[in-house]
Design a protein around this motif. Structure first.
Motif, PDB file in Angstrom:
ATOM      1  N   MET A  13       4.521 -16.920 -17.344  1.00  0.00           N
ATOM      2  CA  MET A  13       5.886 -16.618 -17.802  1.00  0.00           C
ATOM      3  C   MET A  13       6.839 -17.733 -17.402  1.00  0.00           C
ATOM      4  SD  MET A  13       6.929 -13.605 -15.080  1.00  0.00           S
ATOM      5  CE  MET A  13       5.438 -12.697 -15.452  1.00  0.00           C
ATOM      6  N   ASN A  14       7.980 -17.752 -18.057  1.00  0.00           N
ATOM      7  CA  ASN A  14       8.995 -18.748 -17.720  1.00  0.00           C
ATOM      8  C   ASN A  14       9.905 -18.211 -16.617  1.00  0.00           C
ATOM      9  OD1 ASN A  14      10.363 -16.841 -19.311  1.00  0.00           O
ATOM     10  ND2 ASN A  14      11.603 -18.379 -20.370  1.00  0.00           N
ATOM     11  N   ALA A  15      10.745 -19.086 -16.083  1.00  0.00           N
ATOM     12  CA  ALA A  15      11.600 -18.719 -14.961  1.00  0.00           C
ATOM     13  C   ALA A  15      12.578 -17.602 -15.335  1.00  0.00           C
ATOM     14  CB  ALA A  15      12.361 -19.953 -14.469  1.00  0.00           C
ATOM     15  N   ALA A  16      13.109 -17.651 -16.548  1.00  0.00           N
ATOM     16  CA  ALA A  16      14.077 -16.633 -16.964  1.00  0.00           C
ATOM     17  C   ALA A  16      13.450 -15.248 -16.975  1.00  0.00           C
ATOM     18  CB  ALA A  16      14.632 -16.975 -18.350  1.00  0.00           C
ATOM     19  N   CYS A  17      12.193 -15.165 -17.380  1.00  0.00           N
ATOM     20  CA  CYS A  17      11.497 -13.881 -17.412  1.00  0.00           C
ATOM     21  C   CYS A  17      11.285 -13.363 -15.992  1.00  0.00           C
ATOM     22  CB  CYS A  17      10.165 -14.038 -18.124  1.00  0.00           C
ATOM     23  SG  CYS A  17       9.282 -12.496 -18.400  1.00  0.00           S
ATOM     24  N   ARG A  18      10.841 -14.220 -15.095  1.00  0.00           N
ATOM     25  CA  ARG A  18      10.624 -13.817 -13.714  1.00  0.00           C
ATOM     26  C   ARG A  18      11.931 -13.364 -13.076  1.00  0.00           C
ATOM     27  NH1 ARG A  18      11.938 -15.384  -8.141  1.00  0.00           N
ATOM     28  NH2 ARG A  18      10.155 -14.719  -6.869  1.00  0.00           N
ATOM     29  N   GLU A  19      13.019 -14.075 -13.348  1.00  0.00           N
ATOM     30  CA  GLU A  19      14.318 -13.711 -12.774  1.00  0.00           C
ATOM     31  C   GLU A  19      14.767 -12.330 -13.243  1.00  0.00           C
ATOM     32  OE1 GLU A  19      16.839 -16.899 -13.887  1.00  0.00           O
ATOM     33  OE2 GLU A  19      15.838 -18.355 -12.575  1.00  0.00           O
ATOM     34  N   ASP A  79       9.454 -24.995 -15.348  1.00  0.00           N
ATOM     35  CA  ASP A  79       8.991 -24.157 -14.241  1.00  0.00           C
ATOM     36  C   ASP A  79       8.323 -22.909 -14.803  1.00  0.00           C
ATOM     37  OD1 ASP A  79       9.867 -25.866 -12.278  1.00  0.00           O
ATOM     38  OD2 ASP A  79      11.759 -24.809 -11.947  1.00  0.00           O
ATOM     39  N   ILE A  80       7.069 -22.712 -14.429  1.00  0.00           N
ATOM     40  CA  ILE A  80       6.349 -21.536 -14.910  1.00  0.00           C
ATOM     41  C   ILE A  80       5.851 -20.712 -13.732  1.00  0.00           C
ATOM     42  CG2 ILE A  80       5.658 -22.724 -17.012  1.00  0.00           C
ATOM     43  CD1 ILE A  80       2.821 -22.946 -15.852  1.00  0.00           C
ATOM     44  N   PHE A  81       5.567 -19.447 -13.985  1.00  0.00           N
ATOM     45  CA  PHE A  81       5.114 -18.517 -12.970  1.00  0.00           C
ATOM     46  C   PHE A  81       3.839 -17.828 -13.455  1.00  0.00           C
ATOM     47  CE2 PHE A  81       9.513 -19.235 -12.137  1.00  0.00           C
ATOM     48  CZ  PHE A  81       9.661 -19.110 -10.761  1.00  0.00           C
TER      49      PHE A  81
END
Length: 219
Positions: free
Chosen positions: A175-181, A212-214
């Motif tokens: 996932m991308n950073a916005a999704c994790r946030e 940045d990916i998670f």
């Protein structure tokens, strides 16, 4: 037990054996013909929307099909996608080969935590047979340029999802950073934040800056 997905309003269904598959409901996707002399003007009038996109790729599907007739491999191939539908309560926007794409527009008030909970059930039920990418999208355009395609979406975050899917391994959700946030910010029920690893800065084709990916792997 026969798990049969419910039909969304406006949808239809087809069956294969005991498996029932729902067709996507009709949304208000704008259709623009590429033959229209005013195509550039109409594209310029489109308004973007935000939301989430999920891409799921069934691992090992080529081997599953090899040397078999359609009627023999189709039930085993299609059942995992029915499992996704049954757990995230969403029809695929499109299916390409062994990849299905699901779109959750902001207007439908999607909750990323609920989607993640559904994905956790899918991966556990199917022992990690899917690799997935889950991206919080901005400036996505709901438009179709083909009469036979009722719904489609365009935007750089859709391309980002495809790039993440290509990097994912079986059982993983990138996932991308916005999704994790968004997942960490809401924290209404299951706290996934401790199970999400990252960030990892990666270079992806078509993107000038590192992303940045998670990584989330179902425990």
């Amino acid at each position: 037990m026969d798990r049969r997905p419910s039909l969304a309003a406006g949808g239809s269904a087809f069956s294969l054996g005991r498996i029932i598959f729902a067709a996507p409901p009709i949304h208000m996707t704008t259709f623009i013909s590429l033959a229209d002399p005013n195509v550039k003007q109409k594209i310029g009038q489109l308004q973007p929307t935000n939301g989430y996109v999920l891409m799921a790729d069934l691992v090992g599907s080529t081997e599953l099909k090899h040397g078999k007739d359609f009627k023999d491999w189709a039930p085993d191939f299609l059942f995992p996608f029915q499992n996704i539908h049954s757990n995230i309560f969403q029809d695929a926007l499109k299916v390409v080969g062994d990849m299905a794409m699901y779109w959750f527009p902001e207007s439908a008030c999607p909750d990323p935590e609920e989607i993640m909970t559904g994905l956790m059930k899918v991966q556990r039920d199917l022992f990690g047979r899917f690799k997935m990418a889950f991206v919080c999208c901005q400036k996505v355009y709901e438009v179709s340029f083909h009469k036979t395609v009722r719904e489609d979406v365009y935007g750089s975050d859709i391309d980002l999802t495809a790039r993440l899917l290509a990097r994912a391994k079986p059982g993983e959700v990138l996932m991308n950073a916005a999704c994790r946030e968004e997942i960490v910010r809401r924290k209404k029920g299951i706290d996934f934040s401790g199970e999400i690893d990252g960030p990892q800065s990666v270079s992806l084709k078509g993107f000038s800056d590192p992303i940045d990916i998670f990584l989330w792997r179902v425990p």
